[in-house]
Design an enzyme around this catalytic site. Sequence first.
Site, PDB file in Angstrom:
ATOM      1  N   SER A   6       7.793   4.452  -3.924  1.00  0.00           N
ATOM      2  CA  SER A   6       7.558   3.720  -2.690  1.00  0.00           C
ATOM      3  C   SER A   6       8.627   2.647  -2.503  1.00  0.00           C
ATOM      4  CB  SER A   6       6.178   3.064  -2.706  1.00  0.00           C
ATOM      5  OG  SER A   6       6.079   2.231  -1.579  1.00  0.00           O
ATOM      6  N   HIS A  31       8.505   7.616  -0.484  1.00  0.00           N
ATOM      7  CA  HIS A  31       7.287   7.120   0.170  1.00  0.00           C
ATOM      8  C   HIS A  31       7.605   5.864   0.980  1.00  0.00           C
ATOM      9  CE1 HIS A  31       2.847   6.829   0.339  1.00  0.00           C
ATOM     10  NE2 HIS A  31       3.000   5.512   0.230  1.00  0.00           N
ATOM     11  N   ASP A  33       5.974   2.929   3.245  1.00  0.00           N
ATOM     12  CA  ASP A  33       4.734   2.238   3.595  1.00  0.00           C
ATOM     13  C   ASP A  33       4.908   1.449   4.883  1.00  0.00           C
ATOM     14  OD1 ASP A  33       2.858   2.895   1.503  1.00  0.00           O
ATOM     15  OD2 ASP A  33       4.193   1.818   0.135  1.00  0.00           O
ATOM     16  N   MET A  35       3.265  -0.853   7.621  1.00  0.00           N
ATOM     17  CA  MET A  35       2.109  -1.758   7.767  1.00  0.00           C
ATOM     18  C   MET A  35       2.243  -2.575   9.042  1.00  0.00           C
ATOM     19  SD  MET A  35       1.770  -3.121   3.875  1.00  0.00           S
ATOM     20  CE  MET A  35       1.952  -1.990   2.474  1.00  0.00           C
ATOM     21  N   HIS A  64       3.617   6.795   5.158  1.00  0.00           N
ATOM     22  CA  HIS A  64       2.214   6.394   5.026  1.00  0.00           C
ATOM     23  C   HIS A  64       1.934   5.308   6.051  1.00  0.00           C
ATOM     24  CE1 HIS A  64      -0.942   4.331   2.158  1.00  0.00           C
ATOM     25  NE2 HIS A  64      -1.488   4.773   3.268  1.00  0.00           N
ATOM     26  N   MET A  66      -0.119   2.646   7.715  1.00  0.00           N
ATOM     27  CA  MET A  66      -1.272   1.745   7.584  1.00  0.00           C
ATOM     28  C   MET A  66      -1.299   0.897   8.850  1.00  0.00           C
ATOM     29  SD  MET A  66      -0.638   0.955   3.596  1.00  0.00           S
ATOM     30  CE  MET A  66       1.026   1.584   3.750  1.00  0.00           C
ATOM     31  N   MET A 135      -6.238   6.322  -1.828  1.00  0.00           N
ATOM     32  CA  MET A 135      -5.755   5.001  -2.248  1.00  0.00           C
ATOM     33  C   MET A 135      -6.515   4.520  -3.483  1.00  0.00           C
ATOM     34  SD  MET A 135      -3.345   4.168  -0.177  1.00  0.00           S
ATOM     35  CE  MET A 135      -3.076   2.568  -0.953  1.00  0.00           C
ATOM     36  N   ASP A 173      -2.255   6.984  -4.629  1.00  0.00           N
ATOM     37  CA  ASP A 173      -1.335   5.889  -4.298  1.00  0.00           C
ATOM     38  C   ASP A 173      -1.945   4.530  -4.640  1.00  0.00           C
ATOM     39  OD1 ASP A 173       0.528   4.197  -3.122  1.00  0.00           O
ATOM     40  OD2 ASP A 173       0.134   4.838  -1.060  1.00  0.00           O
TER      41      ASP A 173
HETATM   42  C1  DX5 Z   1      -0.140  -0.049  -0.832  1.00  0.00           C
HETATM   43  C2  DX5 Z   1       0.880   1.039  -0.583  1.00  0.00           C
HETATM   44  C3  DX5 Z   1       1.349   1.672  -1.851  1.00  0.00           C
HETATM   45  C4  DX5 Z   1       1.998   0.698  -2.800  1.00  0.00           C
HETATM   46  C5  DX5 Z   1       2.543   1.338  -4.036  1.00  0.00           C
HETATM   47  O1  DX5 Z   1      -0.535  -0.609   0.356  1.00  0.00           O
HETATM   48  O2  DX5 Z   1       0.362   2.048   0.231  1.00  0.00           O
HETATM   49  O3  DX5 Z   1       2.203   2.770  -1.549  1.00  0.00           O
HETATM   50  O4  DX5 Z   1       2.994  -0.020  -2.190  1.00  0.00           O
HETATM   51  O5  DX5 Z   1       3.031   0.334  -4.874  1.00  0.00           O
HETATM   52  P1  DX5 Z   1       2.479   0.164  -6.374  1.00  0.00           P
HETATM   53  O6  DX5 Z   1       2.720   1.466  -7.062  1.00  0.00           O
HETATM   54  O7  DX5 Z   1       3.285  -0.962  -6.927  1.00  0.00           O
HETATM   55  O8  DX5 Z   1       1.002  -0.143  -6.266  1.00  0.00           O
HETATM   56 ZN    ZN Z   2       1.543   4.003   0.313  1.00  0.00          ZN
END
Ligand code: DX5
Ligand code: ZN
Length: 216
Positions: A6, A31, A33, A35, A64, A66, A135, A173
């Site tokens: 990620s 990956h 993320d 947000m 991903h 969010m 998750m 994840d």
């Molecule tokens: C959390 C994310 C994950 C996270 C992974 O909100 O969706 O992908 O960043 O990071 P680690 O492996 O450090 O938990």
């Molecule tokens: Zn993620």
Amino acid sequence: MKVAPSIIAANFAAFQNEIKGIEKAGADLLHLDVMDGVFVPNLTFGPMVVDAINTVTELELDTHLMIINPEKYLKQFIDAGADWISFHCEATKQTDTCLEYIKGRNRKAGLAINPTTPFARIIQYVEQLDYLLIMTVNPGFYGQKFMSDVLTKVKEAKDYINKHELSCLLEVDGGINYANACLINQAGADIIVAGAGVFKQENYSEAIERLRCSKV
Ligand code: DX5
Ligand code: ZN
């Protein structure tokens, strides 16, 4: 197991080098993320950055989302180069519409579920999914502690997929490191995501190899 590092845990001041480094180190997917500061209490980046990342790597982008109302933004993320795209069942009332759109664009369609959301909540969609993203931390930040209770849900999902002979992959994840990766593998994960577990390690390729748990 496949490993999807990620990018959220990378050094953003050296973004391009980090991406090239992780590709060379043997990552299977990258990956991303995304947000929105509403669905989760943090902000990261949007389609413009996905587009920029897509120009510097051959890796498939595992995006991903969010964000609330993902149906509004799927087109932009896919146009930007998202190859795999997941959104949260808790973030939309239009799960079917979102899945149909992603599949219609020939991308891998994933549904993500929070740690406290029961598998039963999304069971009706599993047949349509390319992957289910489970998750194991509350989404929002990298570097959090793995919630081992969620392994029961990973096993439950795997049993259901096997029993019904479905092709849905399981991606897990959050908080994954050497100490828990093999347990997650045994529970049935096909892909694991790792932020700190890769980007905060000295040697990326060693980290990825260990997380694969291929010797188990
Ligand atoms: C959390 C994310 C994950 C996270 C992974 O909100 O969706 O992908 O960043 O990071 P680690 O492996 O450090 O938990
Ligand atoms: Zn993620």
